[in-house]
Enzyme design. Structure first.
Site, mmCIF file in Angstrom:
data_model
loop_
_atom_site.group_PDB
_atom_site.id
_atom_site.type_symbol
_atom_site.label_atom_id
_atom_site.label_comp_id
_atom_site.label_asym_id
_atom_site.label_seq_id
_atom_site.Cartn_x
_atom_site.Cartn_y
_atom_site.Cartn_z
ATOM 1 N N ASN A 45 -1.534 -2.119 14.460
ATOM 2 C CA ASN A 45 -2.944 -2.655 14.075
ATOM 3 C C ASN A 45 -3.272 -3.918 15.008
ATOM 4 O O ASN A 45 -2.300 -4.688 15.544
ATOM 5 C CB ASN A 45 -2.743 -3.164 12.679
ATOM 6 N N GLU A 58 -2.254 3.591 12.478
ATOM 7 C CA GLU A 58 -2.118 5.125 12.757
ATOM 8 C C GLU A 58 -3.164 5.479 13.348
ATOM 9 O O GLU A 58 -2.793 6.507 14.281
ATOM 10 C CB GLU A 58 -2.295 5.742 11.193
HETATM 11 N N1 THU Z 1 -3.524 -1.637 8.482
HETATM 12 C C1 THU Z 1 -2.956 -0.579 8.955
HETATM 13 O O1 THU Z 1 -2.666 -0.806 10.255
HETATM 14 N N2 THU Z 1 -3.083 0.479 8.620
HETATM 15 C C2 THU Z 1 -3.183 1.209 7.355
HETATM 16 O O2 THU Z 1 -3.275 2.305 6.910
HETATM 17 C C3 THU Z 1 -3.616 -0.023 6.376
HETATM 18 C C4 THU Z 1 -3.665 -1.393 6.919
HETATM 19 C C5 THU Z 1 -3.546 -2.892 8.704
HETATM 20 C C6 THU Z 1 -4.900 -3.142 9.072
HETATM 21 C C7 THU Z 1 -4.824 -5.136 9.038
HETATM 22 O O3 THU Z 1 -4.640 -5.249 10.322
HETATM 23 C C8 THU Z 1 -3.629 -5.043 8.137
HETATM 24 O O4 THU Z 1 -2.957 -3.836 7.948
HETATM 25 C C9 THU Z 1 -3.861 -5.463 6.810
HETATM 26 O O5 THU Z 1 -4.838 -4.848 6.154
#
Ligand code: THU
Length: 137
Positions: A45, A58
């Site tokens: 992320n 993802e």
């Molecule tokens: N996040 C992801 O990387 N994948 C997901 O499917 C859900 C959320 C990240 C986005 C953000 O940086 C952090 O998790 C909190 O929401």
């Protein structure tokens, strides 16, 4: 998780990628790794001071595979690593993007570093009745 050697490699790749997540705002680091043929593509992320621009791990992993010219028909698994009270399922946006690239039977492995627990689901279980290119005229 120790289902077989490939799963272990994928988990290790997702864990290693997670260390490079850019999550200064949520402090919630996510690592993802997708196995396509013999290759593994990772994503993390990437948050932004303008919160809405955040990219999930993802979708990042899938975009990395696309940029490398991967053949998604050879996808065997995607693993997602977080540290949370329980294994973390992908958000709705990521599920929809997965539906674009992955078969509905693709295993989606959720691994939680907090208690080392793992949950295995399919895309069909996570996103039944998804919108697909076949719905377009
Ligand atoms: N996040 C992801 O990387 N994948 C997901 O499917 C859900 C959320 C990240 C986005 C953000 O940086 C952090 O998790 C909190 O929401």
């Amino acid at each position: 998780m120790s289902v077989n050697g490939n799963d272990d490699k994928l988990l290790e790749a997702a864990k290693a990628a997670r260390d490079n997540a850019h999550a200064p705002y949520s402090k919630f680091k996510v690592g993802a790794a997708v196995q396509i043929g013999d290759d593994i593509y990772t994503g993390v992320n990437v948050e932004n001071a303008s919160y809405g621009l955040t990219v999930c791990a993802e979708r990042h992993a899938l975009a990395t595979a696309q940029a490398a010219g991967a053949d998604f028909k050879e996808t065997t698994c995607i693993t997602i690593v977080t540290e949370a009270p329980c294994p973390t399922p992908p958000c709705g946006a990521c599920r929809q993007v997965m539906a674009e690239f992955l078969s509905s039977k693709t295993p989606i492995v959720l691994h939680n570093l907090q208690d080392n627990s793992t949950q295995k689901l399919t895309l069909a279980e996570l996103l039944p009745h998804s919108f697909k290119t076949s719905h377009l005229p």
